[in-house]
Design a protein around this motif. Structure first.
Motif, PDB file in Angstrom:
ATOM      1  N   GLU A  47      -4.892  -5.059 -12.203  1.00  0.00           N
ATOM      2  CA  GLU A  47      -4.927  -5.978 -11.063  1.00  0.00           C
ATOM      3  C   GLU A  47      -6.340  -6.497 -10.849  1.00  0.00           C
ATOM      4  N   ILE A  99      -8.509  -9.353  -8.447  1.00  0.00           N
ATOM      5  CA  ILE A  99      -8.406 -10.129  -7.216  1.00  0.00           C
ATOM      6  C   ILE A  99      -9.540 -11.148  -7.153  1.00  0.00           C
ATOM      7  N   PHE A 130      -6.083  -4.594  -2.654  1.00  0.00           N
ATOM      8  CA  PHE A 130      -5.327  -4.294  -3.871  1.00  0.00           C
ATOM      9  C   PHE A 130      -3.962  -3.727  -3.491  1.00  0.00           C
ATOM     10  N   SER A 131      -2.974  -3.965  -4.328  1.00  0.00           N
ATOM     11  CA  SER A 131      -1.620  -3.458  -4.111  1.00  0.00           C
ATOM     12  C   SER A 131      -1.574  -1.947  -4.270  1.00  0.00           C
ATOM     13  N   ALA A 132      -0.555  -1.347  -3.679  1.00  0.00           N
ATOM     14  CA  ALA A 132      -0.359   0.098  -3.804  1.00  0.00           C
ATOM     15  C   ALA A 132      -0.071   0.476  -5.251  1.00  0.00           C
ATOM     16  N   ALA A 133      -0.633   1.613  -5.647  1.00  0.00           N
ATOM     17  CA  ALA A 133      -0.397   2.180  -6.973  1.00  0.00           C
ATOM     18  C   ALA A 133      -0.278   3.697  -6.791  1.00  0.00           C
ATOM     19  N   GLY A 164      -2.191   1.228  -1.189  1.00  0.00           N
ATOM     20  CA  GLY A 164      -3.014   0.031  -1.364  1.00  0.00           C
ATOM     21  C   GLY A 164      -4.475   0.408  -1.163  1.00  0.00           C
ATOM     22  N   ASN A 175      -8.037  -1.304   0.408  1.00  0.00           N
ATOM     23  CA  ASN A 175      -8.777  -2.385   1.046  1.00  0.00           C
ATOM     24  C   ASN A 175     -10.256  -2.082   0.935  1.00  0.00           C
TER      25      ASN A 175
END
Length: 136
Positions: free
Chosen positions: A57, A59, A84-87, A124, A126
């Motif tokens: 990912e 951004i 960022f998205s959750a992983a 996620g 931040n």
């Protein structure tokens, strides 16, 4: 050659570069060991550090701004919070800001940041940005 670079001169140089740059951010996992090397030039160089894996990912930075700081005789570059998205099960060891390129070997690193890490990415991630770059 000038002996003093004025704060306005720093601002003019940095703000014009910033306007043309396509800056992105990625996080990396594994370890922080070896990532604080100023000789790392590209995202591929960061990926080549033993036990470091760069997440897929990436951004784009938003609302990048350059500010002339006469009090501290520098120019500060800031941007919006990076989300960022959750992983699930992933722990970020740090983030890197880079200039976008055709491949990781052409993505020039601007900075690698590990203060406040490691951080879980389960819900996620931040990254609250406060002057990610200062030119003095």
């Amino acid at each position: 050659m000038a002996e003093t670079t004025t704060n306005r001169g720093k601002y003019e140089m940095v703000s014009k570069w910033l306007a043309a740059a396509d800056l992105r951010c990625c996080y990396f996992t594994g370890t922080q060991t070896g990532t604080a090397d100023p000789d790392l030039d590209t995202v591929a160089d960061l990926e080549a550090v033993t036990s470091v894996a760069v997440a897929a990912e990436r951004i784009a930075l938003a609302n990048e701004t350059a500010t002339q700081d006469d009090t501290n005789n520098r120019v500060n570059i800031d941007c919006d919070t990076i989300a960022f998205s959750a992983a699930p099960g992933v722990t970020a060891q740090g983030v890197a800001i880079y200039q976008e390129g055709a491949s990781d070997a052409a993505r020039n690193l601007i900075g690698i940041y590990t203060t406040g890490f490691p951080q879980p990415v389960d819900g996620g991630l931040n990254v609250n940005v406060s002057d990610f770059f200062r030119q003095g």
